[in-house]
Enzyme design. Structure first.
Site, mmCIF file in Angstrom:
data_model
loop_
_atom_site.group_PDB
_atom_site.id
_atom_site.type_symbol
_atom_site.label_atom_id
_atom_site.label_comp_id
_atom_site.label_asym_id
_atom_site.label_seq_id
_atom_site.Cartn_x
_atom_site.Cartn_y
_atom_site.Cartn_z
ATOM 1 N N ASP A 42 0.875 -1.080 -0.016
ATOM 2 C CA ASP A 42 -0.145 0.053 -0.071
ATOM 3 C C ASP A 42 0.936 1.117 -0.001
ATOM 4 O OD1 ASP A 42 -2.070 1.840 0.264
ATOM 5 O OD2 ASP A 42 -2.684 1.097 2.082
ATOM 6 N N ASP A 76 -2.964 2.290 -6.382
ATOM 7 C CA ASP A 76 -1.727 2.496 -5.173
ATOM 8 C C ASP A 76 -1.842 1.308 -4.497
ATOM 9 O OD1 ASP A 76 -4.157 3.224 -4.028
ATOM 10 O OD2 ASP A 76 -3.606 4.919 -2.855
ATOM 11 N N GLU A 77 -2.550 0.132 -4.607
ATOM 12 C CA GLU A 77 -2.509 -1.155 -3.850
ATOM 13 C C GLU A 77 -2.316 -2.337 -4.746
ATOM 14 O OE1 GLU A 77 -5.874 0.167 -0.324
ATOM 15 O OE2 GLU A 77 -6.458 -0.823 -2.342
#
Length: 481
Positions: free
Chosen positions: A9, A104-105
């Site tokens: 993350d 973003d993960e």
């Protein structure tokens, strides 16, 4: 060897990319915003800004009041996608990764000896070290390692920034007891309230609840799935069929009039129609939503029609439903200067596969579909809005509603990015908006922030009437809705 998932993350991703590209912003509070306006709210905040209490959804005016030195940067989705692809390459050098959960993960699946705690931690540190070598300390990530993706994602949020948390089967459930209910993925404000109504006020109580009790609290089998995930079970992804497709946009100050509102709605619908055809779908319904400055009630129109996917037909339906609002402005029943439009949204509903429908028999509809196919072909080759209908002109000229990043997919910039034709500068700094699901959440937050500011403006400042603001008289606009 209970560890199965390593979840990456990225910390304050959008703001961190801005600091990566502008070294003078590093170490300073930064907020990413959709448009240059104090009436909107922050889409993302840097690590430094978060220390001042600034988060996603914080009003821009409030952020500037709390932290006068904060730097406001207009979002650049195309750049975020570019960096996303770079960090995916970095992760690949350390471990094969799965499909990105969002921009973003990234979940990565552990196999064999990788599931041993020491080996899993080494892989996590290798990823963080490779990112440091590639991007410096401007872009960091926090990593969670756990028996399933749900717990690994939860762990990745427990020690930010640049942290590493491991939750093994033996650590459950007490490793979760210190968290707030909202810290668990899948529990938002409404679900939290439902749990509280069911007598569940803490994560410890949630973990102790029976499978049947959670099913009742959720009102579906989702409660049982949640019970299993809390205990480390990795459940198969459910196959779902898309039920709707749409876009929303908070209007910049220069577009808060009737013409700007109309133009942006037309552009949003044209984009949705292009996505519809790209996914080989047709729609049989449409929902239109418009919010206004200083008004609680919103303009809402819902319609149903025979399944279709061509842009001209959809735009005609939209224009027809906007006409009452435009007539209200012309007649004075709605004063756009006093209550200008704040945000607009259009959603296509009742989707079905194009292949499941019979071919067009009407010549006019056939020509409309051919025209739509031509629009798609030109815009995919030369950039979105290289060719557009005149009704979208103001939105295109102002760069409104450009590419956004949906929550669970990474868009194709070739299809989504605006064209550089028509003399419009397409420097990355002109792009705005965020993840589709997060954008929907952001709209709610922006409107809530605006309503709270309006309420403060009209709130009595003292007893005895001194300093009290006279109530705003009702306007004839209420008859519109």
């Amino acid at each position: 060897m209970t560890l199965r998932c390593l979840f990456v993350d990225f910390d304050s991703f959008f703001a961190s990319v801005e600091q990566l590209d502008a070294p003078h912003l590093r170490g300073k509070p930064v907020a990413v915003i959709p448009v240059i306006a104090t009436t909107t709210c922050c889409l993302a905040a840097s690590k430094e800004a978060k220390r001042h209490g600034i988060r996603t959804g914080t009003g821009v005016a409030d952020a500037m009041r709390t932290c006068p030195e904060i730097a406001m940067q207009v979002a650049r989705p195309a750049r975020y996608i570019e960096v996303h692809r770079e960090f995916m390459e970095v992760i690949e050098t350390c471990i094969p990764h799965g499909k990105a959960a969002s921009v973003d993960e990234v979940p990565c699946w552990l196999i064999g000896r990788e599931r041993q705690r020491g080996n899993a931690e080494r892989i996590a540190r290798d990823i963080q070290g490779a990112l440091l070598e590639r991007f410096g300390d401007a872009l960091t990530c926090s990593i969670g390692i756990a028996p399933n993706k749900f717990l690994a994602k939860t762990a990745s949020e427990m020690d930010k920034p640049n942290g590493l948390v491991v939750i093994e089967q033996a650590d459950l459930p007490h490793a979760l007891h210190g968290l707030q209910l909202r810290a668990l993925c899948g529990i938002g404000p409404s679900m939290e309230q439902r749990l509280r109504d069911a007598g569940i006020h803490t994560v410890e109580a949630l973990c102790a609840a029976s499978r049947e009790r959670l099913r009742r609290a959720w009102g579906s089998i989702e409660g049982e799935r949640f019970w299993l995930q809390l205990r480390g079970f990795e459940l198969p992804e459910r196959s779902t069929q898309r039920a709707s497709l749409g876009h929303s946009h908070v209007l910049g100050p220069e577009l808060r009039d009737v013409a700007g509102m109309r133009s942006v709605l037309f552009k949003l619908l044209a984009k949705a129609a292009m996505r519809l055809r790209n996914e080989r779908l047709q729609a049989a319904g449409m929902a239109i939503r418009i919010r206004f400055v200083g008004m609680e009630r919103r303009y809402e129109k819902d319609l149903r029609f025979a399944p279709l996917d061509d842009t001209p037909a959809l735009l005609r339906l939209l224009a027809d439903k906007l006409s009452p609002l435009e007539r209200a402005a012309d007649s004075g029943r709605w004063n756009p200067k006093r209550h200008p439009p704040l945000s607009v949204a259009v959603t296509l509903l009742e989707l079905s596969e194009s292949a499941a429908l019979s071919g067009e028999l009407m010549g006019e509809r056939r020509r409309a579909r051919l025209a739509s196919a031509l629009l798609d072909k030109v815009n995919q080759k030369y950039g979105n809005s290289a060719l557009y209908l005149g009704s979208m002109g103001k939105a295109v000229a102002k760069g409104a509603a450009p590419m956004r990043i949906p929550f669970q997919t990474i868009p194709d910039p070739i299809r989504e990015e605006e064209s550089g034709l028509h003399g419009i500068s397409q420097a990355p700094s002109t792009a705005n908006d965020l993840l589709q699901m997060r954008m929907n959440q952001f709209n709610v937050l922006a409107e809530k922030t605006h309503r709270e500011r309006e309420a403060r403006r009209h709130r009595p400042s003292g007893a005895g009437g001194r300093g009290m603001t006279r109530p705003v008289p009702p306007t004839p606009q209420s008859s519109l809705f």
